[in-house]
Motif scaffolding. Structure first.
Motif, mmCIF file in Angstrom:
data_model
loop_
_atom_site.group_PDB
_atom_site.id
_atom_site.type_symbol
_atom_site.label_atom_id
_atom_site.label_comp_id
_atom_site.label_asym_id
_atom_site.label_seq_id
_atom_site.Cartn_x
_atom_site.Cartn_y
_atom_site.Cartn_z
ATOM 1 N N PHE A 68 7.661 -33.668 5.812
ATOM 2 C CA PHE A 68 8.345 -32.834 6.707
ATOM 3 C C PHE A 68 8.934 -31.375 6.268
ATOM 4 O O PHE A 68 8.910 -30.515 6.675
ATOM 5 C CB PHE A 68 9.768 -33.558 7.534
ATOM 6 N N PHE A 69 9.449 -31.650 4.915
ATOM 7 C CA PHE A 69 9.819 -30.507 4.101
ATOM 8 C C PHE A 69 8.765 -29.662 3.696
ATOM 9 O O PHE A 69 8.569 -28.457 3.785
ATOM 10 C CB PHE A 69 10.674 -30.962 2.966
ATOM 11 N N HIS A 70 7.658 -30.298 2.973
ATOM 12 C CA HIS A 70 6.579 -29.658 2.656
ATOM 13 C C HIS A 70 6.023 -28.746 3.727
ATOM 14 O O HIS A 70 5.355 -27.632 3.398
ATOM 15 C CB HIS A 70 5.531 -30.501 1.925
ATOM 16 N N ALA A 71 5.543 -29.181 4.839
ATOM 17 C CA ALA A 71 5.097 -28.595 6.003
ATOM 18 C C ALA A 71 5.884 -27.525 6.593
ATOM 19 O O ALA A 71 5.384 -26.299 7.012
ATOM 20 C CB ALA A 71 5.104 -29.585 7.099
ATOM 21 N N HIS A 72 7.418 -27.352 6.164
ATOM 22 C CA HIS A 72 8.011 -26.156 6.603
ATOM 23 C C HIS A 72 8.673 -25.128 5.260
ATOM 24 O O HIS A 72 9.404 -24.495 5.349
ATOM 25 C CB HIS A 72 9.502 -27.020 7.063
ATOM 26 N N ASP A 73 7.884 -25.844 4.165
ATOM 27 C CA ASP A 73 7.960 -24.765 3.037
ATOM 28 C C ASP A 73 9.466 -24.743 2.790
ATOM 29 O O ASP A 73 10.058 -23.788 2.435
ATOM 30 C CB ASP A 73 7.535 -23.210 3.181
ATOM 31 N N VAL A 74 10.004 -25.907 2.573
ATOM 32 C CA VAL A 74 11.342 -26.068 1.934
ATOM 33 C C VAL A 74 11.377 -26.957 0.744
ATOM 34 O O VAL A 74 10.399 -28.081 0.812
ATOM 35 C CB VAL A 74 12.266 -26.675 3.001
ATOM 36 N N ALA A 75 11.954 -26.486 -0.247
ATOM 37 C CA ALA A 75 11.933 -27.413 -1.438
ATOM 38 C C ALA A 75 13.023 -28.545 -1.459
ATOM 39 O O ALA A 75 13.957 -28.425 -0.615
ATOM 40 C CB ALA A 75 12.149 -26.869 -2.711
ATOM 41 N N TRP A 76 12.495 -29.720 -1.933
ATOM 42 C CA TRP A 76 13.267 -30.918 -1.867
ATOM 43 C C TRP A 76 13.571 -31.748 -3.094
ATOM 44 O O TRP A 76 12.597 -31.564 -3.954
ATOM 45 C CB TRP A 76 12.502 -32.031 -0.950
ATOM 46 N N VAL A 77 14.623 -32.200 -3.169
ATOM 47 C CA VAL A 77 15.062 -32.905 -3.900
ATOM 48 C C VAL A 77 15.520 -34.349 -3.922
ATOM 49 O O VAL A 77 16.413 -34.644 -2.993
ATOM 50 C CB VAL A 77 16.522 -32.385 -4.867
ATOM 51 N N MET A 237 -0.249 -34.757 5.921
ATOM 52 C CA MET A 237 -0.366 -36.095 6.198
ATOM 53 C C MET A 237 -1.991 -36.453 6.214
ATOM 54 O O MET A 237 -2.244 -37.568 5.760
ATOM 55 C CB MET A 237 0.182 -36.377 7.528
ATOM 56 N N GLY A 238 -2.825 -35.512 6.360
ATOM 57 C CA GLY A 238 -4.295 -35.994 6.116
ATOM 58 C C GLY A 238 -4.400 -36.233 4.826
ATOM 59 O O GLY A 238 -5.187 -37.263 4.419
ATOM 60 N N PHE A 239 -3.790 -35.474 3.822
ATOM 61 C CA PHE A 239 -3.805 -35.705 2.452
ATOM 62 C C PHE A 239 -3.295 -37.137 1.934
ATOM 63 O O PHE A 239 -3.538 -38.066 1.301
ATOM 64 C CB PHE A 239 -3.592 -34.704 1.490
ATOM 65 N N ILE A 270 4.361 -44.294 -8.416
ATOM 66 C CA ILE A 270 5.315 -44.193 -7.387
ATOM 67 C C ILE A 270 5.715 -42.750 -6.846
ATOM 68 O O ILE A 270 5.318 -42.551 -5.676
ATOM 69 C CB ILE A 270 6.612 -44.904 -7.459
ATOM 70 N N ALA A 271 5.835 -41.898 -7.641
ATOM 71 C CA ALA A 271 6.284 -40.600 -7.495
ATOM 72 C C ALA A 271 5.191 -40.027 -6.524
ATOM 73 O O ALA A 271 5.308 -39.381 -5.558
ATOM 74 C CB ALA A 271 6.428 -39.761 -8.656
ATOM 75 N N HIS A 272 3.792 -40.246 -6.625
ATOM 76 C CA HIS A 272 2.792 -39.632 -6.045
ATOM 77 C C HIS A 272 2.773 -40.024 -4.599
ATOM 78 O O HIS A 272 2.264 -39.377 -3.723
ATOM 79 C CB HIS A 272 1.745 -39.973 -6.638
ATOM 80 N N VAL A 273 3.174 -41.091 -4.128
ATOM 81 C CA VAL A 273 3.191 -41.645 -2.709
ATOM 82 C C VAL A 273 4.770 -41.428 -2.427
ATOM 83 O O VAL A 273 4.932 -41.721 -1.007
ATOM 84 C CB VAL A 273 2.857 -42.989 -2.479
ATOM 85 N N ASN A 274 5.451 -41.175 -3.015
ATOM 86 C CA ASN A 274 7.092 -41.187 -2.532
ATOM 87 C C ASN A 274 7.575 -39.677 -2.440
ATOM 88 O O ASN A 274 8.121 -39.385 -1.340
ATOM 89 C CB ASN A 274 8.020 -41.807 -3.747
ATOM 90 N N PHE A 275 7.479 -38.769 -3.258
ATOM 91 C CA PHE A 275 7.937 -37.643 -3.202
ATOM 92 C C PHE A 275 7.259 -36.536 -3.718
ATOM 93 O O PHE A 275 7.664 -35.297 -3.532
ATOM 94 C CB PHE A 275 9.317 -37.595 -3.664
ATOM 95 N N LEU A 276 6.076 -36.706 -4.106
ATOM 96 C CA LEU A 276 5.066 -35.510 -4.480
ATOM 97 C C LEU A 276 4.521 -34.853 -3.242
ATOM 98 O O LEU A 276 4.174 -35.531 -2.123
ATOM 99 C CB LEU A 276 4.056 -35.944 -5.756
ATOM 100 N N PRO A 277 4.194 -33.586 -3.308
ATOM 101 C CA PRO A 277 3.644 -32.804 -2.175
ATOM 102 C C PRO A 277 2.343 -33.426 -1.677
ATOM 103 O O PRO A 277 1.293 -33.995 -2.503
ATOM 104 C CB PRO A 277 3.423 -31.518 -2.575
ATOM 105 N N GLY A 278 1.859 -33.391 -0.506
ATOM 106 C CA GLY A 278 0.780 -33.999 -0.114
ATOM 107 C C GLY A 278 -0.471 -32.835 -0.094
ATOM 108 O O GLY A 278 -0.466 -32.114 0.922
#
Ligand code: SF4
Length: 460
Positions: A68-77, A237-239, A270-278
């Protein structure tokens, strides 16, 4: 605030430097995880530059909502990921001490204590050398990289510590930074029609979470002044759907004997499916993981050089000890094949995500975090995994400060025993190394191996 120095970071020495344990063989880790490590580093590098790039930053905790953040170009921690990052670099102690000095007990979730402590540390004081850390102390330099928040979002299923964590930081920042809470209710599973992915409770709660996720996009719009980009969410979400599917296929290949990859390989993914960009990069990553696993099966190559026993890891990871534990189990010819954290917690049902309108399927994936189920359904799913992977015994990481994941472990261990499996408990923690008891694990692991061996001899 004075940061005391009564605890020091004392990483466990390399296994080779400890008294001999087991046969001395070491884990045969997947080579592709190195490629995956670069993706994680790229994410942090990009995050650290967010403010210079003019992006807003959201601090969040809980389930894997970054698309949801990635799609809106917001960085996330992700607060947990940041605490694990500090712990993996043995840089968590100053932040934890800052939290303790403020009155947050050492028994509080060490992820939360570390992240709250980081928020408490005024980096200007560090720059002036007032906190017992020189300005050029590597730990201070690491902490200084974290961009401050413009928004907070909490979407934590099942755990009350996780649910309150962002609210505490919101208060520490003087309630001036906007916060949004997504409530992910438990799936109690008590009604007659209840079951995994079915029943009235499931349908109602899926819609309830989906509505909140849509409201969360309005919150993002309000605090960025930009329209939400739904096409971009579908693309992201496709990725993720492709990557999650490849990951599950690769995991399924580990029913092979010897298992070509272990829990410790999955942990570092884990990071790759938890919080890395799609993006295409995570699809390529899991394709490479799957390819390597298939090659290993063709070669008869295992994650443990001489696999004799197959184990299940229950509990949150002890992030200071990934390599250490991988080698410890390899040294007694035991492959930890699967785990509750790795095999039940991230995009477990990618087919539920309809790319034309992904929100409902995303909500459903968030709801089925294993700990969010009532115990009978969760334990039933664990037992299915143990049957599928031919598990001989369970290793219960009794993570000292993670109540959210440990509170059902006695029930899980009882069920394992009723199903003819051994179970051991060992003490450790997610991000506070001082709780880890190496000798206790050695003793219990040796006893479990002896017991499994005796049982096999009896059965022969
Ligand atoms: S106690 Fe465990 S589940 Fe709860 S917030 Fe901390 S790490 Fe997460």
């Amino acid at each position: 605030m004075q940061i005391t120095a009564d605890r020091s970071s004392s990483p466990t020495p390399p296994l080779s430097a400890s008294p001999a344990f087991g046969n001395g063989l070491r884990a045969n880790r997947l080579k592709t995880t190195k490629q995956g490590g670069k993706l994680v580093n790229d994410y942090w590098t990009d995050l650290f530059a967010a403010k210079e790039d003019g992006r807003k930053v959201v601090w969040y905790n809980g389930t894997y909502i970054p698309p949801f953040f990635h799609a809106h170009d917001v960085a996330w921690v992700h607060g947990e990921a940041w605490s694990a990052y500090l712990a993996a670099k043995h840089g968590e102690i100053p932040a934890q001490q800052a939290g303790e000095a403020r009155g947050y007990d050492r028994e509080l979730c060490s992820y939360a204590r570390t992240h709250i402590g980081q928020a408490l540390i005024d980096m200007r004081n560090v720059a002036e050398g007032k906190l017992g850390m020189a300005p050029d102390d590597p730990r201070a330099l690491t902490m200084a990289k974290l961009p401050p928040p413009d928004m907070f979002i909490n979407a934590y299923p099942y755990c009350s510590s996780g649910q309150q964590w962002d609210d505490i930081i919101y208060r520490l920042y003087g309630k001036r930074i906007p916060i949004f809470n997504v409530s992910i209710p438990l799936l109690w599973g008590g009604r007659p029609d209840a079951g995994y992915l079915r029943g009235q409770e499931w349908d109602e709660r899926s819609q309830y979470v989906a509505r909140q996720l849509r409201a969360m996009t309005e919150f993002l719009e309000e605090h960025t002044g930009r329209k939400y980009d739904w096409d971009r969410l579908r693309e992201v979400m496709g990725f993720i759907k492709q990557a999650a599917t490849l990951r599950l296929e690769a995991m399924d290949l580990c029913t092979a004997r010897p298992a070509p990859a272990s829990f410790f390989d999955w942990i570092v993914s884990i990071a790759h499916v938890n919080f890395l960009p799609g993006t295409q990069a995570i699809v390529d990553y899991f394709q490479a993981v799957k390819d390597e696993i298939q090659q290993r099966i063709a070669n008869g190559e295992g994650a443990v050089p001489n696999e004799k026993y197959r184990l299940f890891f229950d509990g949150m990871m002890n992030w200071n000890k990934v390599g250490w534990l991988a080698d410890k189990f390899a040294a007694v010819d035991a492959t930890v094949v699967a785990g509750r954290y790795t095999h039940m917690s991230f995009w477990q049902e990618p087919d539920l995500v309809d790319l034309k309108d992904p929100v409902l399927g995303m909500a459903q994936n968030y709801l089925i975090c294993p700990n969010n189920h009532g115990a009978p359904i969760m334990i039933g799913e664990i037992n299915k995994l143990c049957d599928k992977f031919g598990i001989d015994g369970m290793v219960m990481h009794a993570s000292r400060t993670c109540r959210g994941m440990t509170n059902s472990q006695f029930l899980i261990a009882d069920s394992a025993k009723r199903n003819g499996r051994q179970a051991l408990f060992f003490e450790g923690d997610v991000a506070d190394e001082s709780f880890y008891k190496d000798e206790l694990l050695n003793t219990r692991l040796e006893a479990m191996i002896e017991s499994m061996e005796a049982r096999r001899l009896q059965a022969a």
